[in-house]
Design an enzyme around this catalytic site. Sequence first.
Site, PDB file in Angstrom:
ATOM      1  N   ALA A  37       0.863  -1.189   0.000  1.00  0.00           N
ATOM      2  CA  ALA A  37       0.000   0.000   0.000  1.00  0.00           C
ATOM      3  C   ALA A  37       0.904   1.245   0.000  1.00  0.00           C
ATOM      4  O   ALA A  37       0.780   2.136   0.843  1.00  0.00           O
ATOM      5  CB  ALA A  37      -0.966  -0.001   1.177  1.00  0.00           C
ATOM      6  N   LEU A  38       1.792   1.269  -0.973  1.00  0.00           N
ATOM      7  CA  LEU A  38       2.850   2.279  -0.981  1.00  0.00           C
ATOM      8  C   LEU A  38       2.301   3.696  -1.165  1.00  0.00           C
ATOM      9  O   LEU A  38       1.391   3.928  -1.955  1.00  0.00           O
ATOM     10  CB  LEU A  38       3.874   1.989  -2.092  1.00  0.00           C
ATOM     11  N   HIS A  42       6.831   5.805   1.601  1.00  0.00           N
ATOM     12  CA  HIS A  42       7.626   4.664   1.127  1.00  0.00           C
ATOM     13  C   HIS A  42       8.480   5.091  -0.077  1.00  0.00           C
ATOM     14  O   HIS A  42       9.649   4.713  -0.191  1.00  0.00           O
ATOM     15  CB  HIS A  42       6.718   3.524   0.658  1.00  0.00           C
ATOM     16  N   ASP A 157       7.971   5.390  12.060  1.00  0.00           N
ATOM     17  CA  ASP A 157       7.940   4.262  12.998  1.00  0.00           C
ATOM     18  C   ASP A 157       9.247   4.293  13.793  1.00  0.00           C
ATOM     19  O   ASP A 157      10.110   3.418  13.647  1.00  0.00           O
ATOM     20  CB  ASP A 157       7.773   2.954  12.228  1.00  0.00           C
TER      21      ASP A 157
HETATM   22  P1  AMP Z   1       5.098  -0.069   6.390  1.00  0.00           P
HETATM   23  O1  AMP Z   1       4.715  -0.457   5.009  1.00  0.00           O
HETATM   24  O2  AMP Z   1       4.070   0.762   7.081  1.00  0.00           O
HETATM   25  O3  AMP Z   1       5.597  -1.234   7.203  1.00  0.00           O
HETATM   26  O4  AMP Z   1       6.333   0.901   6.228  1.00  0.00           O
HETATM   27  C1  AMP Z   1       7.488   0.524   5.516  1.00  0.00           C
HETATM   28  C2  AMP Z   1       8.563   1.530   5.793  1.00  0.00           C
HETATM   29  O5  AMP Z   1       8.117   2.818   5.359  1.00  0.00           O
HETATM   30  C3  AMP Z   1       8.878   1.663   7.281  1.00  0.00           C
HETATM   31  O6  AMP Z   1      10.277   1.826   7.455  1.00  0.00           O
HETATM   32  C4  AMP Z   1       8.121   2.894   7.678  1.00  0.00           C
HETATM   33  O7  AMP Z   1       8.669   3.574   8.786  1.00  0.00           O
HETATM   34  C5  AMP Z   1       8.268   3.732   6.419  1.00  0.00           C
HETATM   35  N1  AMP Z   1       7.214   4.758   6.368  1.00  0.00           N
HETATM   36  C6  AMP Z   1       5.886   4.585   6.545  1.00  0.00           C
HETATM   37  N2  AMP Z   1       5.249   5.776   6.507  1.00  0.00           N
HETATM   38  C7  AMP Z   1       6.195   6.712   6.300  1.00  0.00           C
HETATM   39  C8  AMP Z   1       6.186   8.143   6.181  1.00  0.00           C
HETATM   40  N3  AMP Z   1       5.048   8.843   6.264  1.00  0.00           N
HETATM   41  N4  AMP Z   1       7.351   8.777   5.988  1.00  0.00           N
HETATM   42  C9  AMP Z   1       8.521   8.081   5.906  1.00  0.00           C
HETATM   43  N5  AMP Z   1       8.610   6.739   6.020  1.00  0.00           N
HETATM   44  C10 AMP Z   1       7.465   6.060   6.219  1.00  0.00           C
END
Ligand code: AMP
Length: 297
Positions: A37-38, A42, A157
């Site tokens: 769900a990029l 991401h 995170d």
């Molecule tokens: P997730 O798909 O939510 O597990 O996130 C994958 C990576 O993207 C993790 O390292 C998250 O911290 C990073 N991430 C998620 N949301 C953001 C954001 N708004 N800004 C920067 N990095 C993000």
Amino acid sequence: MTERIVETIRTVPDLRDAIAARRADGATVGFVPTMGALHRGHCALIKRAASEHDVVVVSIFVNPSQFNQAADLEHYPRDENGDVKAAAAAGATICFAPSAEEIYPADFASSVRVCGPLTETLEGQERGLGHFDGMATVVTILLNIVQPNVAYFGAKDAQQALVVRRFVTDLQIPVEIVTAETVRDQDGLALSSRNARLSPAGREQALAISAALQASANAISDGSAASPDGAAAAGVERLRAAGITPEYLAITDSSTLEPARELSGTLLIACAATVDGVRLIDNLTVIANREAATANC
Ligand code: AMP
């Protein structure tokens, strides 16, 4: 500059082979683990990795073992086709989208656990120790498969990034960890895959989360809060005004995540709240007792 052709790979042997072939040509490898769900957050990580490496591997894997509620896992947004396009546009070379069985075969029996306040506070306290065990285990597996030079994580995170740094150091995993700043919408809302589940009214209400973090940060930087509790209260008040009761709004030491005892040094203001039925987290880092105190905002 190397041409970037995106391949979607589903098995560990295929991924190892694809990376080995590129390494044999002298390529360096950047890795961005995601649950799909990029969004632009991401993509910022992928762009950064692409600016620094020949090969950029993006994993798309909704890791069942880090969800403490079946409904949360079931409702987690999924859009693999859209993700592959977004990853390609941001500069990814390889998308690794394995099945759950590929990562966790039937006889899988291992776990990686980081102990202490890094995993027992904030998200660990709310979601249970299994959350970070699940995350640490899958990230260890993915790092072992990809063996990147650098792996990229988001400050959104912050606790996760600290836990990853801890086990990478403790387990001597030969990878550099980069933590990149949180990407926000113009109105301050931190981008999250979960935002897609907010109604327009819920999205409006959710703005109170970043506003609350900023209220706590302001109370620290303008001196109106005399203590960490006072700074937290300023944020909680802002949330309550929007009808939100947070799971936590905590002022912690930014490297140990232990509750801050005083308003000095580098502090992490972290918040979790459910808005419109969607659980959201956000944080801000502030340097107390200094000019221009907020970072990552
Ligand atoms: P997730 O798909 O939510 O597990 O996130 C994958 C990576 O993207 C993790 O390292 C998250 O911290 C990073 N991430 C998620 N949301 C953001 C954001 N708004 N800004 C920067 N990095 C993000």
